[in-house]
Motif scaffolding. Structure first.
Motif, PDB file in Angstrom:
ATOM      1  N   ALA A 424       0.871  -1.186   0.000  1.00  0.00           N
ATOM      2  CA  ALA A 424       0.000   0.000   0.000  1.00  0.00           C
ATOM      3  C   ALA A 424       0.902   1.228   0.000  1.00  0.00           C
ATOM      4  N   ASP A 425       0.502   2.231  -0.817  1.00  0.00           N
ATOM      5  CA  ASP A 425       1.297   3.462  -0.857  1.00  0.00           C
ATOM      6  C   ASP A 425       0.471   4.620  -0.317  1.00  0.00           C
ATOM      7  N   PHE A 426       1.003   5.852  -0.466  1.00  0.00           N
ATOM      8  CA  PHE A 426       0.370   7.012   0.141  1.00  0.00           C
ATOM      9  C   PHE A 426      -0.923   7.425  -0.567  1.00  0.00           C
ATOM     10  N   HIS A 427      -1.294   6.730  -1.643  1.00  0.00           N
ATOM     11  CA  HIS A 427      -2.574   6.983  -2.293  1.00  0.00           C
ATOM     12  C   HIS A 427      -3.674   6.062  -1.766  1.00  0.00           C
ATOM     13  N   GLN A 428      -3.340   5.210  -0.813  1.00  0.00           N
ATOM     14  CA  GLN A 428      -4.274   4.154  -0.413  1.00  0.00           C
ATOM     15  C   GLN A 428      -4.455   4.118   1.113  1.00  0.00           C
ATOM     16  N   LYS A 429      -5.442   3.326   1.522  1.00  0.00           N
ATOM     17  CA  LYS A 429      -5.721   3.072   2.934  1.00  0.00           C
ATOM     18  C   LYS A 429      -5.750   1.566   3.175  1.00  0.00           C
ATOM     19  N   ILE A 430      -5.464   1.193   4.401  1.00  0.00           N
ATOM     20  CA  ILE A 430      -5.622  -0.215   4.818  1.00  0.00           C
ATOM     21  C   ILE A 430      -6.822  -0.271   5.751  1.00  0.00           C
ATOM     22  N   HIS A 431      -7.772  -1.126   5.436  1.00  0.00           N
ATOM     23  CA  HIS A 431      -8.999  -1.232   6.226  1.00  0.00           C
ATOM     24  C   HIS A 431      -9.174  -2.674   6.674  1.00  0.00           C
ATOM     25  N   MET A 432      -9.555  -2.840   7.950  1.00  0.00           N
ATOM     26  CA  MET A 432      -9.792  -4.182   8.480  1.00  0.00           C
ATOM     27  C   MET A 432     -11.023  -4.158   9.373  1.00  0.00           C
ATOM     28  N   SER A 433     -11.851  -5.212   9.289  1.00  0.00           N
ATOM     29  CA  SER A 433     -13.014  -5.370  10.160  1.00  0.00           C
ATOM     30  C   SER A 433     -13.056  -6.813  10.643  1.00  0.00           C
ATOM     31  N   PHE A 434     -13.570  -7.014  11.860  1.00  0.00           N
ATOM     32  CA  PHE A 434     -13.619  -8.379  12.422  1.00  0.00           C
ATOM     33  C   PHE A 434     -14.572  -8.397  13.611  1.00  0.00           C
ATOM     34  N   ASP A 435     -15.010  -9.631  13.947  1.00  0.00           N
ATOM     35  CA  ASP A 435     -15.831  -9.878  15.134  1.00  0.00           C
ATOM     36  C   ASP A 435     -15.017 -10.694  16.129  1.00  0.00           C
ATOM     37  N   ILE A 436     -15.220 -10.418  17.421  1.00  0.00           N
ATOM     38  CA  ILE A 436     -14.596 -11.219  18.483  1.00  0.00           C
ATOM     39  C   ILE A 436     -15.693 -12.028  19.140  1.00  0.00           C
ATOM     40  N   MET A 437     -15.516 -13.336  19.124  1.00  0.00           N
ATOM     41  CA  MET A 437     -16.516 -14.249  19.671  1.00  0.00           C
ATOM     42  C   MET A 437     -15.961 -14.923  20.921  1.00  0.00           C
ATOM     43  N   GLY A 438     -16.845 -15.062  21.947  1.00  0.00           N
ATOM     44  CA  GLY A 438     -16.497 -15.781  23.165  1.00  0.00           C
ATOM     45  C   GLY A 438     -17.176 -17.130  23.197  1.00  0.00           C
ATOM     46  N   SER A 439     -16.534 -18.091  23.906  1.00  0.00           N
ATOM     47  CA  SER A 439     -17.096 -19.437  23.944  1.00  0.00           C
ATOM     48  C   SER A 439     -18.443 -19.489  24.656  1.00  0.00           C
ATOM     49  N   MET A 440     -18.760 -18.458  25.479  1.00  0.00           N
ATOM     50  CA  MET A 440     -20.038 -18.435  26.185  1.00  0.00           C
ATOM     51  C   MET A 440     -21.054 -17.516  25.507  1.00  0.00           C
ATOM     52  N   HIS A 441     -20.716 -16.962  24.339  1.00  0.00           N
ATOM     53  CA  HIS A 441     -21.622 -16.031  23.675  1.00  0.00           C
ATOM     54  C   HIS A 441     -21.893 -16.473  22.235  1.00  0.00           C
ATOM     55  N   GLU A 442     -23.095 -16.195  21.784  1.00  0.00           N
ATOM     56  CA  GLU A 442     -23.455 -16.475  20.397  1.00  0.00           C
ATOM     57  C   GLU A 442     -23.291 -15.248  19.514  1.00  0.00           C
ATOM     58  N   LYS A 443     -23.145 -14.075  20.105  1.00  0.00           N
ATOM     59  CA  LYS A 443     -22.988 -12.836  19.356  1.00  0.00           C
ATOM     60  C   LYS A 443     -21.618 -12.233  19.638  1.00  0.00           C
ATOM     61  N   ASP A 478      -4.741   5.394   7.136  1.00  0.00           N
ATOM     62  CA  ASP A 478      -4.486   6.251   5.982  1.00  0.00           C
ATOM     63  C   ASP A 478      -2.974   6.360   5.840  1.00  0.00           C
ATOM     64  N   VAL A 479      -2.425   5.717   4.822  1.00  0.00           N
ATOM     65  CA  VAL A 479      -0.977   5.634   4.671  1.00  0.00           C
ATOM     66  C   VAL A 479      -0.360   7.017   4.527  1.00  0.00           C
ATOM     67  N   ASN A 480      -1.039   7.926   3.840  1.00  0.00           N
ATOM     68  CA  ASN A 480      -0.473   9.257   3.603  1.00  0.00           C
ATOM     69  C   ASN A 480      -0.378  10.064   4.896  1.00  0.00           C
ATOM     70  N   SER A 481      -1.488  10.156   5.642  1.00  0.00           N
ATOM     71  CA  SER A 481      -1.505  10.984   6.850  1.00  0.00           C
ATOM     72  C   SER A 481      -0.695  10.368   7.988  1.00  0.00           C
ATOM     73  N   ALA A 482      -0.612   9.055   8.037  1.00  0.00           N
ATOM     74  CA  ALA A 482       0.139   8.405   9.113  1.00  0.00           C
ATOM     75  C   ALA A 482       1.629   8.319   8.819  1.00  0.00           C
ATOM     76  N   GLY A 483       2.016   8.628   7.573  1.00  0.00           N
ATOM     77  CA  GLY A 483       3.411   8.463   7.188  1.00  0.00           C
ATOM     78  C   GLY A 483       4.368   9.239   8.053  1.00  0.00           C
ATOM     79  N   LYS A 484       4.094  10.536   8.242  1.00  0.00           N
ATOM     80  CA  LYS A 484       5.012  11.363   9.007  1.00  0.00           C
ATOM     81  C   LYS A 484       4.817  11.190  10.506  1.00  0.00           C
ATOM     82  N   GLU A 485       3.559  11.264  10.958  1.00  0.00           N
ATOM     83  CA  GLU A 485       3.276  11.287  12.389  1.00  0.00           C
ATOM     84  C   GLU A 485       3.611   9.972  13.074  1.00  0.00           C
ATOM     85  N   SER A 486       3.240   8.842  12.475  1.00  0.00           N
ATOM     86  CA  SER A 486       3.389   7.545  13.140  1.00  0.00           C
ATOM     87  C   SER A 486       4.620   6.767  12.688  1.00  0.00           C
TER      88      SER A 486
END
Length: 644
Positions: A424-443, A478-486
């Motif tokens: 990924a370069d400074f023209h792009q973003k990395i996006h991730m989504s996920f669910d965390i499931m517990g053994s005692m929960h259905e949701k 955001d690869v562009n905005s995080a490049g310098k700061e982070s």
């Protein structure tokens, strides 16, 4: 008593370091006013034992005596070589304290250590006198008893009572209790001292969990041991409340980690006294394990022991309620089962618990029959029930930051790592989504800590994944905005990981997701050249140049002008015919008076040149007294001359 263990994920904001701290559960024991907060384990007793057995502790009478008294409380036999060394150090003591330690060592070591002191009976009995201090009476009386020398017990009791009237400190009272225990064995009435035990204990400083005297461990142990010895001799329980005995026990247990031979001896003497008393023996109801309650660890285990972590026999340990996080009682079985070690009691919690969180357990521990050991009628323990976690519906996308269109989208399977490298370069973003499931929960559930880490060599950058209203977690870079700061424009390949932790997690984890090549728009700042390690230039200190002095001519003129007023004064006196003949018409007293005045002015001149204020005042006192006396004589002479 707090036992805290949970997953805690912490990061250092600027140091680039990530610390993963294991904390698996939180156990809290509260409401145990009738229970010790902790006990001294067998391992801790062994450490104290080895501390006292160190060869360097057997080089003098006092330390040898303390070491043997501490080991005696543990029931430990004294090694032959150390006993011989302690006996050889006795020598020929002559002062009272040395005789006490010598006789006590001889008695403690038995027939293998005989002590012979010339005229010892006379030396000891001459200390049994009026106005003798409590410590003196203590040393003398116990030494006489050690040597099996008869003495007047009634007289000693009277002397002891008188000594306490002038010194009623807790330490003196503790020594008096020990002497009284010895005297009562000879049928001497020591009821007054026995009754004073409660008053002495009430002088101690009390907190929520401990009780101790301000003077420290030695005084607290001396009073405790003395009170129990006197009670044992009298045959009645010490006049100390159960709550105070528990708090005294807590105080000695708190001091179990000492590295001092003297403190270790006092701790063990007090613990041995409390742990072996036939009247009161404090007990402890503690969690046996710090592990959380999970599907693989289904039992709640507690330990019911005395202060020295010894079994108490079979007791009735019951749970009266087990409340889940919603306050609902899930108790189905209330009787704990005694394990084979004779100390640990257990009760199964699974499968009655259906949700993770903190459960409040109400329980009691009762010993059968009338025993000296304290029952624990009510206690509350809070225990965390954990569950296993996993990640579901994880999606990782590379998105065009201008158009918002996914260039590449991946469906991830926890805990597998994507084999190919992403970019990924400074023209792009990395996006991730996920669910965390517990053994005692259905949701999907929320967790305390969810981080995404990007790491390259020693550089670690962290981002927080946040949940929405449906508990779906998302992360966007955001690869562009995080490049310098982070990242400081440090382009390259980073290892991307997901870090999940929660206080009720049975399996907090770090999931290595993929390798991502990042390209930023700028260049990293140039590294500063390392400063030379050569010696710095020598700095030559320049003192301030003195101010230019006035010329000799000016100095002379100033001196003359300073003296002129005095010369002018004398000239005017002579021109006006001033009568100064009477200055010395008072004989020798007039001369001495004038010398005194001159001396005072001379002293002031010396003060200006050299003397300090205190020296000047000392000399002025002498000269002033002399001048005052001679001036008085001058006035008397003048008065006589006028009359005649």
């Amino acid at each position: 008593c707090h036992h805290v263990i949970s997953w805690d994920l912490r990061m250092e904001a600027h140091g680039g370091k990530f610390v993963l701290v294991l904390l698996v559960a939180v156990f809290v024991t509260r409401g145990l006013s009738d229970s010790l907060q902790r006990v001294v384990s067998a391992r801790e007793q062994e450490r104290l034992k080895q501390l006292l057995l160190a060869d360097s502790n057997w080089n003098d009478l006092h330390t040898s005596y303390l070491a043997i008294k501490g080991l005696e409380s543990l029931g430990t036999d004294i090694p032959r070589e150390l006993a011989r060394k302690a006996c050889d150090n006795i020598g020929t003591p002559d002062d009272l304290e040395a005789i006490f330690y010598a006789s006590s060592l001889s008695k403690l070591l038995g027939n293998n250590c005989k002590v012979t002191i010339s005229g010892v009976e006379t030396k000891l009995k001459e200390n049994l006198k009026e106005k003798a201090k409590v410590t003196t009476l203590y040393y003398a009386t116990l030494s006489l008893n050690n040597f099996n020398i008869a003495f007047d017990k009634g007289a000693v009791l009277s002397l002891l009572t008188a000594a306490l009237d002038s010194d009623d400190s807790p330490f003196s009272a503790g020594l008096a209790f020990k002497v009284a225990a010895l005297l009562h064995a000879e049928e001497i009435d020591v009821s007054t001292l026995y009754d004073s035990i409660e008053d002495v204990i009430n002088q101690a400083d009390e907190s929520d969990t401990t009780l101790n005297f301000e003077s420290g461990l030695a005084v607290t142990a001396t009073v405790t041991v003395g009170a129990f010895e006197l009670s044992m001799s009298v045959g009645k329980a010490p006049v100390i409340s159960e709550e105070h005995i528990i708090k005294l026990g807590n105080y000695f247990v708190v001091n179990r980690n000492t590295g001092s031979v003297e403190d270790a001896s006092y701790v063990l003497q007090a613990l041995g006294t409390l742990g072996n008393s036939k009247f009161y023996r404090p007990t402890a109801l503690l969690l046996a394990s710090n592990r959380p309650i999970t599907a693989t660890n289904t039992e709640l285990k507690v330990r019911f022991t005395d202060i020295l972590d010894r079994p108490l026999g079979k007791a009735s340990v019951k749970a009266t309620s087990i409340d889940d996080p919603d306050g609902e009682n899930v108790l189905t079985k209330n009787q704990f089962t005694l394990d084979s070690d004779g100390i640990t009691y257990s009760i199964p919690l699974y499968p009655n618990i259906v949700q993770p969180g903190i459960y409040d357990v109400q329980l009691s521990a009762i010993l059968p029959g009338d025993t000296a050991m304290f029952d624990i009628p009510a206690a509350t323990m809070s225990v965390t029930v954990g569950q296993s976690l996993t990640v579901k519906d994880a999606k990782l996308s590379i998105v065009d930051r201008e158009q918002g269109v996914a260039i590449k989208e991946l469906i991830m399977q926890h805990p597998e790592m994507y084999k190919e490298s992403l970019s990924a370069d400074f023209h792009q973003k990395i996006h991730m989504s996920f669910d965390i499931m517990g053994s005692m929960h259905e949701k999907p559930i929320k967790v305390h800590q969810a981080f995404v880490m990007l790491k390259k060599k020693q550089q670690e950058v962290f981002f927080v994944a946040t949940p929405n209203s449906e508990n779906k977690y998302t992360f966007e870079l955001d690869v562009n905005s995080a490049g310098k700061e982070s990242f400081g424009y440090m382009s390259g390949t980073y290892e991307m990981s997901l870090i999940i932790g929660d206080f009720a997690a049975e399996n907090p984890f770090v999931w290595n997701i993929a390798s991502v090549s990042l390209k930023f728009s700028g260049e990293p700042p140039a590294k500063k050249a390392k400063e030379s390690r050569l010696p710095k230039p020598v700095i030559n200190h320049l003192f301030r140049e003195p101010d230019k002095k006035a010329s000799q001519t000016m100095s002379s003129i100033f001196t003359v002008l300073t003296v002129l007023p005095i010369l002018f004064l004398l000239a005017m006196w002579f021109s006006l015919g001033a009568n100064i003949s009477n200055l010395f018409d008072s004989g020798i007293w007039g001369v001495l008076f004038q010398l005194g005045l001159v001396g005072i002015f001379g002293l002031l001149f010396c003060f200006w040149l050299q003397l300090n204020m205190f020296q000047t005042l000392w000399y002025l006192g002498l000269l002033g007294s002399f001048t005052f006396f001679t001036g008085n004589r001058v006035l008397r002479v003048k008065a006589t001359q006028k009359k005649t």
